[in-house]
Design a protein around this motif. Structure first.
Motif, PDB file in Angstrom:
ATOM      1  N   MET A 371      -0.603 -11.830  -3.711  1.00  0.00           N
ATOM      2  CA  MET A 371      -0.683 -11.909  -4.898  1.00  0.00           C
ATOM      3  C   MET A 371       0.028 -13.443  -5.509  1.00  0.00           C
ATOM      4  SD  MET A 371       0.079  -9.605  -8.269  1.00  0.00           S
ATOM      5  CE  MET A 371      -0.878  -8.423  -7.869  1.00  0.00           C
ATOM      6  N   ARG A 372      -0.909 -13.850  -6.520  1.00  0.00           N
ATOM      7  CA  ARG A 372      -0.212 -15.152  -7.167  1.00  0.00           C
ATOM      8  C   ARG A 372      -0.325 -14.740  -8.684  1.00  0.00           C
ATOM      9  NH1 ARG A 372      -4.879 -19.780  -6.476  1.00  0.00           N
ATOM     10  NH2 ARG A 372      -6.496 -18.589  -7.224  1.00  0.00           N
ATOM     11  N   ALA A 373       0.594 -15.392  -9.347  1.00  0.00           N
ATOM     12  CA  ALA A 373       0.808 -15.154 -10.820  1.00  0.00           C
ATOM     13  C   ALA A 373       0.983 -16.476 -11.708  1.00  0.00           C
ATOM     14  CB  ALA A 373       1.692 -14.270 -11.318  1.00  0.00           C
ATOM     15  N   GLY A 374       0.711 -16.697 -12.928  1.00  0.00           N
ATOM     16  CA  GLY A 374       1.161 -17.445 -13.812  1.00  0.00           C
ATOM     17  C   GLY A 374       1.637 -16.783 -15.337  1.00  0.00           C
ATOM     18  N   VAL A 375       2.442 -17.672 -15.804  1.00  0.00           N
ATOM     19  CA  VAL A 375       3.052 -16.997 -17.216  1.00  0.00           C
ATOM     20  C   VAL A 375       3.057 -18.588 -18.105  1.00  0.00           C
ATOM     21  CG1 VAL A 375       4.743 -15.737 -18.313  1.00  0.00           C
ATOM     22  CG2 VAL A 375       4.375 -15.325 -15.794  1.00  0.00           C
ATOM     23  N   HIS A 376       2.831 -18.213 -19.166  1.00  0.00           N
ATOM     24  CA  HIS A 376       2.983 -18.989 -20.365  1.00  0.00           C
ATOM     25  C   HIS A 376       3.066 -18.457 -21.683  1.00  0.00           C
ATOM     26  CE1 HIS A 376       2.356 -22.572 -22.755  1.00  0.00           C
ATOM     27  NE2 HIS A 376       1.191 -21.883 -23.253  1.00  0.00           N
ATOM     28  N   GLY A 377       3.733 -19.012 -22.481  1.00  0.00           N
ATOM     29  CA  GLY A 377       4.095 -18.218 -23.629  1.00  0.00           C
ATOM     30  C   GLY A 377       3.706 -19.049 -25.063  1.00  0.00           C
ATOM     31  N   GLY A 378       3.316 -18.450 -26.148  1.00  0.00           N
ATOM     32  CA  GLY A 378       2.683 -19.244 -27.404  1.00  0.00           C
ATOM     33  C   GLY A 378       2.138 -18.272 -28.226  1.00  0.00           C
ATOM     34  N   GLU A 379       1.714 -18.649 -29.313  1.00  0.00           N
ATOM     35  CA  GLU A 379       0.733 -17.984 -30.262  1.00  0.00           C
ATOM     36  C   GLU A 379      -0.546 -17.658 -29.737  1.00  0.00           C
ATOM     37  OE1 GLU A 379       0.478 -19.239 -34.177  1.00  0.00           O
ATOM     38  OE2 GLU A 379       2.205 -18.451 -34.751  1.00  0.00           O
ATOM     39  N   ILE A 380      -1.051 -16.494 -29.687  1.00  0.00           N
ATOM     40  CA  ILE A 380      -2.137 -15.859 -29.148  1.00  0.00           C
ATOM     41  C   ILE A 380      -3.105 -15.265 -30.387  1.00  0.00           C
ATOM     42  CG2 ILE A 380      -1.676 -15.917 -26.919  1.00  0.00           C
ATOM     43  CD1 ILE A 380      -1.567 -12.543 -27.514  1.00  0.00           C
ATOM     44  N   GLU A 381      -4.448 -15.227 -30.389  1.00  0.00           N
ATOM     45  CA  GLU A 381      -5.130 -14.328 -31.330  1.00  0.00           C
ATOM     46  C   GLU A 381      -5.605 -12.936 -30.768  1.00  0.00           C
ATOM     47  OE1 GLU A 381      -8.654 -16.379 -31.920  1.00  0.00           O
ATOM     48  OE2 GLU A 381      -7.798 -18.390 -32.639  1.00  0.00           O
ATOM     49  N   LEU A 382      -5.413 -12.087 -31.740  1.00  0.00           N
ATOM     50  CA  LEU A 382      -5.618 -10.584 -31.358  1.00  0.00           C
ATOM     51  C   LEU A 382      -7.125 -10.385 -31.597  1.00  0.00           C
ATOM     52  CD1 LEU A 382      -2.416  -8.903 -32.340  1.00  0.00           C
ATOM     53  CD2 LEU A 382      -2.976  -9.511 -30.186  1.00  0.00           C
ATOM     54  N   GLN A 383      -8.191 -10.015 -30.865  1.00  0.00           N
ATOM     55  CA  GLN A 383      -9.367  -9.615 -31.143  1.00  0.00           C
ATOM     56  C   GLN A 383      -9.508  -8.007 -30.576  1.00  0.00           C
ATOM     57  OE1 GLN A 383     -11.658 -12.657 -29.281  1.00  0.00           O
ATOM     58  NE2 GLN A 383     -11.018 -14.332 -30.680  1.00  0.00           N
ATOM     59  N   GLY A 384      -9.214  -7.255 -31.605  1.00  0.00           N
ATOM     60  CA  GLY A 384      -9.332  -5.718 -30.932  1.00  0.00           C
ATOM     61  C   GLY A 384      -8.190  -5.635 -29.905  1.00  0.00           C
ATOM     62  N   GLU A 385      -8.867  -5.155 -28.886  1.00  0.00           N
ATOM     63  CA  GLU A 385      -7.940  -4.849 -27.774  1.00  0.00           C
ATOM     64  C   GLU A 385      -7.936  -5.937 -26.681  1.00  0.00           C
ATOM     65  OE1 GLU A 385      -6.055  -2.046 -26.955  1.00  0.00           O
ATOM     66  OE2 GLU A 385      -6.786  -1.661 -29.014  1.00  0.00           O
ATOM     67  N   ASP A 386      -8.371  -7.042 -27.118  1.00  0.00           N
ATOM     68  CA  ASP A 386      -8.638  -8.339 -26.482  1.00  0.00           C
ATOM     69  C   ASP A 386      -7.469  -9.588 -26.827  1.00  0.00           C
ATOM     70  OD1 ASP A 386      -9.329 -10.152 -24.438  1.00  0.00           O
ATOM     71  OD2 ASP A 386     -11.358  -9.942 -24.550  1.00  0.00           O
ATOM     72  N   VAL A 387      -7.457 -10.557 -26.303  1.00  0.00           N
ATOM     73  CA  VAL A 387      -6.401 -11.557 -26.862  1.00  0.00           C
ATOM     74  C   VAL A 387      -7.258 -12.883 -26.417  1.00  0.00           C
ATOM     75  CG1 VAL A 387      -4.389 -10.410 -26.648  1.00  0.00           C
ATOM     76  CG2 VAL A 387      -5.243 -11.977 -24.589  1.00  0.00           C
ATOM     77  N   ALA A 388      -7.359 -13.898 -27.213  1.00  0.00           N
ATOM     78  CA  ALA A 388      -7.903 -15.061 -26.959  1.00  0.00           C
ATOM     79  C   ALA A 388      -6.861 -16.372 -27.472  1.00  0.00           C
ATOM     80  CB  ALA A 388      -9.163 -15.242 -27.804  1.00  0.00           C
TER      81      ALA A 388
END
Length: 447
Positions: A371-388
């Motif tokens: 497996m590989r992974a990537g992580v970043h942090g910052g403000e996100i938009e909540l769209q119901g159960e999803d994020v954008a």
């Protein structure tokens, strides 16, 4: 969301420690989801932190240590749930709040009931999670819990040396986390630090002695009763509360943990939000800070050819189960299954990075696929159960640059976890598709 400072409120018996999370309306007063866990124990337990930040995402959240717990003084006489309720009113006064929705869970639901009994003008709603007006079984209360269980718990609370190897409280309150060594260690630490015998003994005894059913018909504020369907005490004692409170909303959700921040608590937060705001999910325009993690199984096409469709589908199911277990163990949320990858969010960047490193380490041994992974942090938009939002895209692009068995992070993430026990190796500047400018990425390891 930043961890707020602890404020100290002077009282006749010393001081009460309290915090204010978030802002705006509605205001929620938390009577502590487990009386042994103090307000400063939240950052040490990722699942607890996600629960608290979830509540604070609904409105302003006031949390306090009741007398005798954590940062609050005990006074000369062991406190009662009435004292805990009175302390809550003092916190409302200090915060400049006239009324609040009072939340109680498990045994601390008694503090919420006492709040209504003693200060009904300060209560705008009651939010009860796995709560009851009476715990102990009786002739007119066959759905209660046998008193022999209470006798053991009270004995353990007053004789900690006897309770050292007794897991009864853990198995009753958080059975799905009982085999997690990190959680067991945290549970033991907070119990020793906060549930001191002089306080824990009388409070445990009061839990098993109280019968506040007489209060239920008098409750006139909106009341939510959420009960997990497989808790050890059974949902009937919660259903009895809802049946007796005029107009109460009763909801059963899956799960067996009495402590609300263990297990899948998103349905509980959705019910609380719905009662207080009329919306089951956050508004589309809501923005929150989060650490965003993408994971991806490496060499998927080759593995499908090698294994065949059926075995590959089974492996993908095992992959999602593994990721979900680890993410929830670290207090994050599996946002969506992407087939051979996942999108997850966490309230704390360092915790997200630990989870990513754990998953990458486990994947090849448990699934037979790297497996590989990537992580970043910052403000996100909540769209119901999803994020954008742009920060979700950045996390996805960073993940796509990683090699098998590697966790890549953005410079933003490196800055956010400064001082934590991680080491980073420079992987150079990269143009991320759809993201303006070049970005430096780093390979993360445990220091």
């Amino acid at each position: 969301m930043q961890i707020p400072p602890v404020n100290y409120l002077p009282t006749a018996d010393g001081h009460i420690g309290w915090q204010s999370w978030g802002e705006g309306e509605p205001v929620i007063l938390d009577t502590v989801p487990s009386f042994m866990a103090g307000i400063e124990d939240v950052p040490d337990q990722p699942r607890f932190l996600r629960w608290v930040t979830g509540l604070a995402g609904i409105g302003r959240l006031l949390r306090y240590d009741p007398p005798g717990v954590g940062t609050s003084d005990a006074g000369s006489v062991p406190p009662t749930f009435a004292d805990w309720a009175d302390a809550g009113v003092k916190v409302l006064d200090a915060a400049g709040v006239e009324k609040a929705a009072v939340i109680g869970s498990g045994g601390t639901a008694f503090a919420a009931f006492r709040m209504w009994e003693r200060h009904p003008d300060r209560v705008s709603a009651l939010l009860l999670v796995n709560g009851a007006a009476r715990i102990a079984k009786g002739e007119d209360y066959p759905d209660g819990v046998d008193l022999s269980v209470g006798d053991v718990l009270v004995s353990n609370a007053t004789s900690p040396e006897t309770a050292a190897n007794d897991d009864l409280d853990l198995m009753l309150m958080a059975p799905t986390a009982a085999t997690d060594p990190d959680f067991r260690s945290w549970w033991g630490r907070v119990a020793r630090r906060n549930a001191r015998p002089r306080i824990a003994g009388p409070i445990n005894a009061e839990i098993w002695a109280l019968d506040l059913r007489y209060l239920l018909p008098t409750i006139t504020v909106p009341t939510l009763v959420v009960v997990r369907s497989n808790i050890a005490s059974g949902p009937a004692i919660g259903k009895a509360v809802a049946d007796a409170v005029p107009g109460a909303r009763y909801v059963e959700v899956p799960g067996q943990d009495l402590v609300p921040f263990i297990g899948d608590f998103d349905p509980i937060l959705a019910e609380i939000r719905a009662l207080l705001t009329g919306e089951r999910h956050a508004n589309n325009a809501d923005r929150v800070f989060a650490a965003v993690m993408f994971t991806d199984l490496v060499g998927s096409t080759e593995e499908v050819v090698r294994r065949g469709d059926g075995p590959w589908r089974a492996l993908l199911a095992d992959h999602v189960a593994m990721v979900k277990h680890e993410v929830e163990r670290f207090g994050g949320r599996l946002v969506k299954d992407l087939g051979d990858g996942t999108l997850c969010t966490f309230p704390v960047p360092g915790v997200a990075l630990r989870c990513a490193l754990s998953l990458v380490e486990r994947s090849e041994g448990q699934l037979g696929v790297p497996m590989r992974a990537g992580v970043h942090g910052g403000e996100i938009e909540l769209q119901g159960e999803d994020v954008a939002g742009i920060n979700v895209h950045i996390a996805a692009r960073v993940s796509a640059l990683a090699n098998a068995g590697e966790v890549l992070v953005s410079t933003t993430l490196v800055d956010l976890v400064a001082g934590s026990p991680f080491a980073f190796e420079d992987r150079g500047m990269h143009e991320l598709k759809g993201v303006p400018g070049s970005r430096q990425v780093w390979a993360a390891k445990e220091a």
